[in-house]
Design an enzyme around this catalytic site. Structure first.
Site, mmCIF file in Angstrom:
data_model
loop_
_atom_site.group_PDB
_atom_site.id
_atom_site.type_symbol
_atom_site.label_atom_id
_atom_site.label_comp_id
_atom_site.label_asym_id
_atom_site.label_seq_id
_atom_site.Cartn_x
_atom_site.Cartn_y
_atom_site.Cartn_z
ATOM 1 N N ASN A 164 -12.503 24.311 -26.423
ATOM 2 C CA ASN A 164 -12.038 25.444 -25.609
ATOM 3 C C ASN A 164 -10.612 25.214 -25.121
ATOM 4 O O ASN A 164 -9.784 26.129 -25.120
ATOM 5 C CB ASN A 164 -12.941 25.625 -24.387
ATOM 6 C CG ASN A 164 -14.183 26.416 -24.704
ATOM 7 O OD1 ASN A 164 -14.124 27.447 -25.347
ATOM 8 N ND2 ASN A 164 -15.331 25.923 -24.271
ATOM 9 N N ASP A 199 -16.307 30.991 -27.943
ATOM 10 C CA ASP A 199 -17.462 31.904 -28.051
ATOM 11 C C ASP A 199 -17.813 32.170 -29.517
ATOM 12 O O ASP A 199 -18.984 32.213 -29.895
ATOM 13 C CB ASP A 199 -17.146 33.241 -27.360
ATOM 14 C CG ASP A 199 -17.146 33.111 -25.846
ATOM 15 O OD1 ASP A 199 -17.514 32.025 -25.348
ATOM 16 O OD2 ASP A 199 -16.784 34.092 -25.166
ATOM 17 N N GLU A 245 -23.380 25.321 -23.905
ATOM 18 C CA GLU A 245 -23.198 24.990 -25.330
ATOM 19 C C GLU A 245 -24.363 24.138 -25.817
ATOM 20 O O GLU A 245 -24.225 23.341 -26.725
ATOM 21 C CB GLU A 245 -21.844 24.309 -25.582
ATOM 22 C CG GLU A 245 -21.299 23.527 -24.427
ATOM 23 C CD GLU A 245 -21.834 22.104 -24.369
ATOM 24 O OE1 GLU A 245 -22.676 21.858 -23.479
ATOM 25 O OE2 GLU A 245 -21.420 21.264 -25.176
ATOM 26 N N ASP A 270 -26.555 19.759 -28.584
ATOM 27 C CA ASP A 270 -25.375 19.996 -27.756
ATOM 28 C C ASP A 270 -24.130 19.859 -28.619
ATOM 29 O O ASP A 270 -23.996 18.902 -29.394
ATOM 30 C CB ASP A 270 -25.357 18.958 -26.621
ATOM 31 C CG ASP A 270 -24.221 19.180 -25.662
ATOM 32 O OD1 ASP A 270 -24.473 19.596 -24.520
ATOM 33 O OD2 ASP A 270 -23.061 18.927 -26.066
ATOM 34 N N ILE A 271 -23.224 20.821 -28.502
ATOM 35 C CA ILE A 271 -22.003 20.767 -29.312
ATOM 36 C C ILE A 271 -21.102 19.634 -28.787
ATOM 37 O O ILE A 271 -20.948 19.466 -27.577
ATOM 38 C CB ILE A 271 -21.255 22.116 -29.265
ATOM 39 C CG1 ILE A 271 -22.196 23.232 -29.760
ATOM 40 C CG2 ILE A 271 -19.986 22.056 -30.107
ATOM 41 C CD1 ILE A 271 -21.564 24.598 -29.851
ATOM 42 N N HIS A 290 -11.159 30.176 -24.900
ATOM 43 C CA HIS A 290 -12.584 30.481 -24.737
ATOM 44 C C HIS A 290 -13.122 31.489 -25.754
ATOM 45 O O HIS A 290 -14.288 31.430 -26.117
ATOM 46 C CB HIS A 290 -12.861 30.987 -23.314
ATOM 47 C CG HIS A 290 -13.290 29.883 -22.401
ATOM 48 N ND1 HIS A 290 -12.390 29.022 -21.810
ATOM 49 C CD2 HIS A 290 -14.513 29.474 -22.014
ATOM 50 C CE1 HIS A 290 -13.052 28.133 -21.097
ATOM 51 N NE2 HIS A 290 -14.341 28.381 -21.199
#
Ligand code: GH3
Ligand code: MG
Length: 317
Positions: free
Chosen positions: A192, A201, A228, A184-185, A197
Site C-alpha cells: 500500500n 484494494d 488482508e 495473510d498477505i 490503497h
C-alpha cells in the site's frame, strides 16, 4: 452495484424452480402444461411429500392446492413457514374456495397470494413472475449481509455462522476431520505504501478470486477474515488434505504475479497457518487460535509458506 455484486445477482436469475402441490394428478398436469416452457416444475401429491421436496430441492416458489386429504394445503403451508430452512419459499394457493373466511385462512397460513380455480393461464404466469422477482430481490439483499463488499467472498459474519453449523452437523460423524486455514498477505502495508490503497484494494480482489478458484470442492468456504486476512474452511478434510489445498493456494497467489518489489520474492505472496480437528473435538475458537499461531510461525519462517498444527503422530509439512 460493484461488478462482483452484479455477477452474483445475475447468477440468481436462471430458470426458477416451481413446486406444484395437488392431490389430483390431472390438476398438476394442467399447471405443468402452463409452466413447463418457462420453469423447472417439481410435483407433489400430498403435504408430506411437498415438505420433503422443499427440504431436498429448495424450490423458488410453491403453488399449493388448499383441499387435500390428511394434511391440507393450509397445514402444509403452516409447516413450511415453521421450518426456518424453507420458510422463505413463497406459497401461492390455488383454490376453488371463494368465501372471505377461506381467503383469510390462506393469508393466515402464510401465503403471499392466491389464484382462483379454474386457473387463468395468463394470470398465473404474471402472478408467478411478480412473486419470483420479489423473492429474488429479497434473496439478493439477504445475501449482501453475508458478502464482503470489496472482494465478493463471504464476510466474517457468514464465516462465524458457517463454522458453527459445520461443527454441529459434523458431530454426527465423530471421526471425520475439519480443517481451517488462515491466510495473510505478506508485507501488505509496504504494498500500500508503495502503490497506494486503490492498487492495494485491486490486489486484494485478485487474491480473493484466486483463492476461490483454487478451492475446488463446493463445500469449501473462502471468507475475508479481516483487512488482508482470509480464512478457508475445509469440511471433511484431514491434515494431509489441508496441506494439499494450502500448497495450491500459495501457488495460485504466486501465479497472479502481482509485482511487489519490497518482498523477498518480488511479488505478492501469502503465508498460511492451518489447524485440523475431528468434528468431535472441534471448537471454533481453538481452531482459529491454533491456525493463527501457525500463521505466525509461517511469517517467522520467511513467509510465502504454510505451517500447520499437527497431531502427536504426524510431522510438520
Ligand atoms: P506481514 O507480512 O507480517 O503480514 O506484514 P503486513 O504489512 O501485511 O502486515 P500488517 O498487519 O503490518 O499490515 C497489514 C496492512 O494491510 C495494513 C493495511 O495497509 C493493509 N490493509 C488491510 N486492509 C486493507 C484493505 O481493505 N485495503 C487495502 N488496500 N489495504 C488493506
Ligand atoms: Mg499481512
Amino acid at each position: 452495484m460493484s461488478d462482483v455484486m452484479l455477477e452474483r445477482f445475475l447468477t440468481t436469475l436462471g430458470k426458477a424452480t416451481i413446486l406444484v402441490v395437488d392431490d389430483q394428478p390431472i390438476n398438476i398436469q394442467l399447471i405443468f402444461s402452463i409452466l413447463a416452457d418457462d420453469y423447472h416444475v417439481l410435483m407433489a401429491t400430498s403435504g408430506q411429500q411437498a415438505l420433503q421436496v422443499c427440504r431436498d430441492s429448495m424450490p423458488d416458489l410453491i403453488l399449493m392446492d388448499v383441499m387435500m386429504p390428511e394434511m391440507d394445503g393450509l397445514q402444509t403451508c403452516q409447516a413450511i413457514k415453521a421450518d426456518k430452512d424453507i420458510a422463505t419459499i413463497p406459497v401461492i394457493f390455488v383454490t376453488g374456495l371463494q368465501q372471505q373466511e377461506n381467503e383469510d385462512a390462506c393469508w393466515q397460513a402464510g401465503a403471499v397470494d392466491f389464484i382462483q380455480k379454474p386457473v387463468n393461464a395468463n394470470t398465473l404466469l404474471h402472478r408467478i413472475k411478480a412473486h419470483l422477482t420479489l423473492k429474488q430481490q429479497a434473496d439478493f439483499l439477504h445475501s449482501l449481509a453475508y458478502i464482503d463488499g470489496l472482494t465478493g467472498v463471504f464476510n466474517r459474519r457468514y464465516l462465524d455462522n458457517s463454522i458453527d453449523t459445520q461443527i454441529a452437523i459434523g458431530k454426527r460423524q465423530q471421526k471425520a476431520m475439519l480443517s481451517v486455514l488462515i491466510l495473510d498477505i505478506d508485507h501488505f502495508k509496504l504494498f500500500n505504501d508503495k502503490f497506494g490503497h486503490l492498487a492495494g484494494d485491486e490486489a486484494l480482489r485478485k487474491v480473493a478470486k484466486a483463492l476461490k478458484t483454487a478451492c475446488c470442492r463446493p463445500s469449501d468456504l473462502v471468507a475475508r477474515y479481516g483487512g488482508e486476512e482470509f480464512m478457508v474452511v475445509l469440511p471433511n478434510t484431514d491434515e494431509e488434505g489441508a496441506a494439499v489445498v494450502a500448497i495450491k493456494l500459495l501457488e495460485a497467489v504466486a501465479e497472479l504475479n502481482i509485482p511487489h518489489p519490497k518482498t523477498e520474492y518480488g511479488m505478492v505472496t501469502i503465508s498460511i497457518g492451518g489447524a485440523t480437528k475431528t468434528y468431535a473435538t472441534a471448537v471454533k475458537d481453538t481452531l482459529t487460535t491454533q491456525a493463527d499461531q501457525q500463521l505466525y510461525l509461517a511469517k517467522q519462517s520467511g513467509r510465502n509458506c504454510f505451517r500447520q498444527s499437527i497431531s502427536a503422530d504426524k510431522s510438520t509439512h
